[in-house]
Enzyme design. Sequence first.
Site: not given
Length: 348
Positions: A127, A210, A213
């Site tokens: 990040k 995969k 979300k």
Amino acid sequence: MSHQTPTAAQAAGPARPRVLSGIQATADSFHFGNYLGALRQWVDLQEDYQPFFFIADLHALTVPQDPKALRERFYRCAAQLIAMGIDPDRSALFVQSHVPEHTQLTWVLECITGFGEARRMTQFKDKSAKEGESAASVGLFAYPILQAADILLYRPKYVPVGEDQRQHLELTRDLAQRFNHRYKKTFPLPEPYILKSTGRITDLQNPTAKMSKTNSSASGIVEMLDEPKVSAKKIRSAVTDSQAQVRYDDEGQPGISNLLTIYSALTGTKVADLEQQYAGKGYGDFKGDLAEVVVDFVTPFRDRTNELLDDRAELDGVLRRGAEQAREVASRTLAEVYDRVGLVRPTL
Ligand code: TRP
């Protein structure tokens, strides 16, 4: 031998090794990737282990959250866990923030973690590399140390997690070892119980990625709480392969292989038996049948979840009992830790 259901105290007997795991409630619904890839194994672990399962609500705060949505998701998460078979009489089912020992132990562990060691953890590193160091919070920086505290408080033998959590488990073991070495043996080293790769569920539209979300499109993901009709439609329009044969081949036919995995997981039928059953039939037949299987599975799950959500006081009660069980264990560990590092506890 009696065939009565064991009481919570019996189930918590010393004969069963402990397992511990946590999940964040960051969506309105779990999806098939969560359920078939991980949570279903939590349910099975209740047979032979003494489980501690918790909702990692403090971890959710490491990235910005809308308070109202977070609260709602929290209840949805708890209700879904129970609806899928986490039995509060067999598992301590609790909420991380209800057990203050998690943050208390975190502080002690932070004080034996190197700054560089924490900075190398991928979540923070990625990040801050992408968005700059100021985009990541100190909470995100400390995320893996909170996770180590989550685990070590309960001295579990196994921690069932997905492959993506391996690095966090490594840090947990390093910190446990360091603490044991610097003070006194306090923490047995927890072992990762990496969930079976057969549990890897992929995106219906992009079957080499995969199901997730954050990365999957809405049509690639089957949400457990969606209208069953919607999920059936997604299954029928899942991407399949060019060989037009219902045969498992992870690399050559990732689309149909993923659907076979889902079918097998939901029905308990072996993939090889499914291949036989569908020999000579087309993808369309297979997908139509799987759509029905999915509807039969999600319908009662969804009904049960909604029923649980209608009685929040009952849910609160379940989680209160879970937190009491968890605190019994966690407070003992924390007291030992405080003693060993030289903190003097207040006299009563
Ligand atoms: N980090 C885990 C995840 O994202 C969730 C988690 C928090 C966890 N604390 C834990 C998992 C302790 C296992 C043990 O999936």
